[in-house]
Design an enzyme around this catalytic site. Structure first.
Site, mmCIF file in Angstrom:
data_model
loop_
_atom_site.group_PDB
_atom_site.id
_atom_site.type_symbol
_atom_site.label_atom_id
_atom_site.label_comp_id
_atom_site.label_asym_id
_atom_site.label_seq_id
_atom_site.Cartn_x
_atom_site.Cartn_y
_atom_site.Cartn_z
ATOM 1 N N ASP A 1 1.025 -1.265 -0.117
ATOM 2 C CA ASP A 1 -0.026 0.023 0.119
ATOM 3 C C ASP A 1 0.884 1.185 0.003
ATOM 4 O OD1 ASP A 1 -2.306 1.574 0.111
ATOM 5 O OD2 ASP A 1 -2.066 1.656 2.283
ATOM 6 N N GLU B 1 -1.790 -1.783 -4.751
ATOM 7 C CA GLU B 1 -3.094 -0.901 -5.308
ATOM 8 C C GLU B 1 -2.692 -0.088 -6.587
ATOM 9 O OE1 GLU B 1 -4.922 1.433 -2.449
ATOM 10 O OE2 GLU B 1 -5.694 -0.421 -1.376
ATOM 11 N N ASP C 1 -1.970 1.314 7.442
ATOM 12 C CA ASP C 1 -1.376 1.095 6.025
ATOM 13 C C ASP C 1 -0.850 -0.222 5.898
ATOM 14 O OD1 ASP C 1 -1.370 4.056 5.002
ATOM 15 O OD2 ASP C 1 -0.025 4.393 6.752
#
Length: 157
Positions: free
Chosen positions: A7, A67, A139
């Site tokens: 992430d 992502e 996170d």
């Protein structure tokens, strides 16, 4: 199959490593790589690259998942996110680690059941799917969610 979930963020990049054996998922490790806003950009990107390279060396994942970049209303924020993302993807590339990319909404849908889930819902589902996990922060929870989604969404090798 050991999967590294990422992430990326310039302020704090999350990472999570899981093992996927069929539909069974187990937690291996997770963490966060914070950088200081006062540090020059090149140094921050180097810190992210070095930290993710260490994670890859320590856990020897067979693939990574990240992502996809999304566009913020603020172009400067989008650019910083893209630079951080490029740094962690470069660490994967340097290790010859293949990377699958997933949209944030798809990750949330795969893990929580809805693409509009908030960070709290994502973290709660990660804890449910990986019993006993101690999550380093939001996170890291998001990175574990990316790895979990990848285990379910990516073609089986």
């Amino acid at each position: 199959m050991i999967i590294l979930g990422l992430d990326p963020s310039l302020s704090c990049t999350g990472w999570g490593v899981i093992r996927a054996e069929g539909s069974r998922l187990t937690h291996i490790a997770n963490g966060q790589v914070p950088t200081k806003a006062q540090t020059p950009m090149a140094e921050r990107l180097a810190q992210l690259h070095a930290a993710i390279a260490e994670v890859i060396a320590a856990h020897q994942p067979l693939r990574a998942a990240c992502e996809e970049v999304f566009v913020n209303e603020n172009p400067k924020s989008t650019l910083k996110l893209a630079q951080a993302r490029g740094s962690v993807l470069a660490a994967c590339g340097a290790a010859a680690l293949p990377v699958n990319e997933h949209a944030a909404r798809l990750v949330k849908k795969a893990v929580v059941g809805t693409g509009g889930a908030d960070k709290g819902q994502v973290a709660a589902m990660v804890k449910l799917l990986l019993p006993g996990v101690k999550i380093a922060g939001s996170d890291a929870a998001d990175a574990l969610a990316v790895a979990i989604a990848d285990a379910h969404l990516a073609p089986k090798v």
